[in-house]
Scaffold this motif. Sequence first.
Motif, PDB file in Angstrom:
ATOM      1  N   GLU A  97      45.674 -31.704 -56.219  1.00 44.01           N
ATOM      2  CA  GLU A  97      45.153 -30.559 -55.472  1.00 44.01           C
ATOM      3  C   GLU A  97      45.728 -30.486 -54.055  1.00 44.01           C
ATOM      4  OE1 GLU A  97      43.474 -28.020 -56.579  1.00 44.01           O
ATOM      5  OE2 GLU A  97      43.494 -28.889 -58.575  1.00 44.01           O
ATOM      6  N   THR A  98      45.875 -31.621 -53.411  1.00 37.36           N
ATOM      7  CA  THR A  98      46.480 -31.594 -52.073  1.00 37.36           C
ATOM      8  C   THR A  98      47.953 -31.217 -52.149  1.00 37.36           C
ATOM      9  OG1 THR A  98      46.818 -34.001 -52.231  1.00 37.36           O
ATOM     10  CG2 THR A  98      44.863 -33.231 -51.037  1.00 37.36           C
ATOM     11  N   THR A 113      48.112 -27.414 -52.608  1.00 39.68           N
ATOM     12  CA  THR A 113      47.830 -26.716 -51.349  1.00 39.68           C
ATOM     13  C   THR A 113      49.042 -26.760 -50.430  1.00 39.68           C
ATOM     14  OG1 THR A 113      45.471 -27.247 -51.492  1.00 39.68           O
ATOM     15  CG2 THR A 113      46.328 -26.671 -49.327  1.00 39.68           C
ATOM     16  N   THR A 114      49.664 -27.930 -50.328  1.00 41.67           N
ATOM     17  CA  THR A 114      50.839 -28.077 -49.453  1.00 41.67           C
ATOM     18  C   THR A 114      52.010 -27.243 -49.953  1.00 41.67           C
ATOM     19  OG1 THR A 114      50.114 -30.357 -49.015  1.00 41.67           O
ATOM     20  CG2 THR A 114      52.335 -29.778 -48.354  1.00 41.67           C
ATOM     21  N   TRP A 120      51.930 -24.542 -51.949  1.00 45.56           N
ATOM     22  CA  TRP A 120      51.647 -23.111 -51.837  1.00 45.56           C
ATOM     23  C   TRP A 120      51.782 -22.637 -50.391  1.00 45.56           C
ATOM     24  CZ3 TRP A 120      47.085 -21.165 -55.396  1.00 45.56           C
ATOM     25  CH2 TRP A 120      47.451 -21.354 -56.732  1.00 45.56           C
TER      26      TRP A 120
END
Length: 391
Positions: A284-285, A288-289, A291
């Motif tokens: 998930e991290t 996020t990074t 995107w």
Amino acid sequence: MDFSLTDEQNELVKTLRAVLNRHAASAAVRSAAASVVGYDTDLWRTLAEEVGVASLAIPEEYGGAGFTWFETGLVLEALGYQLSPSPLLASAVLGASAILESAEEEPRERLLPGIAEGSSIATLAWADERGAWSTTGSGITATPGEQGPEQWTLDGAATLVLDGVTADTVIAVASTPEGVGLFEVLDAAAVQRVNTPAVDTTIRFATLTFNRVPARALQLDAERSLERIRDIAAVAVSCLQVGTAQRGLDMSVEYSKQRVQFGRAIGSFQALKHRMADMLVQVETARTTAWAAAWSAGTNAADLPERAASAAAWCADALDKVAAETVQIHGGIAITWEHDAQLVFKRAHSTSQLFGSAREHRRRLGGLLGIIPAPAAGAEPRRRQEALATL
């Protein structure tokens, strides 16, 4: 800042997943990787003609769909999840981004429509003999030709060229007396091409050798353009890594529900729950990074270099960790050729070196933020080519 997907983007992802689930199952992926071209040409035709994956980041005036690099990132994430080989990274990312940097309009109008519709496969010959993607030069030298200032000849070699054997449009990074430039190879058949086997069989590399090959200059003062191309390439690879990391996590969770030990599914053991929870955090991290960096690439934001370096470093490390855990959770079966866990592991190994290692990107990010001195030109590790080659 809101990175939730729009209705159009959600529909794109949904369509991609439906097509890939039908045509890129495990057996199909292995068959495509073992083919002459290294990917499923029928699947590529479907993706290019019916979904338009190669046209997303190409402006409408050049035959593209006029979206952004963010949408291309979503496609790469889906392909990464499926582990499906595809010329998208070489052609619609590297090749297209290099052509978009042309100083003249004519090459863009002539070359980009074919790339957008998927009928032409482009690639960028850049890395030198050490496997370094330097923005200040390459292993190719460009010499002005005798026919006029628009005619050049290329000599030298480029390594780790994605889909270099099959590409019909070759753009080369070459050193000139005035600096580094971008060149369109006029006679692609004159380039000597040798396939370079890689750890990840779903990615095809080649070494391209130039011996007085005619070329046309797209841009002669190309250092800043190469910095942008490198950032876009790093973002694209980050999105690919996110998809593969999600695949590793999903495989591990599913296997932990099926594998029984001591009369219980191994997923019920607290130690494995914690490990898979850590894998989820990594995925998930990383998403996020990636995107955030893809959004900066798509909007041409000023913070693209920082976000691209951050995503490249974080996503490579995240996939390495997820791949290692995937192998461990699957136990002995994960090291067998028949199981897809080995494909996740090999994808992590290969992509962690593409366009720079995580360590290089962290060092570059530190330089951009003023935390540490910027790395010297040509300081890339000398062993990257060996890391990408067959063990």
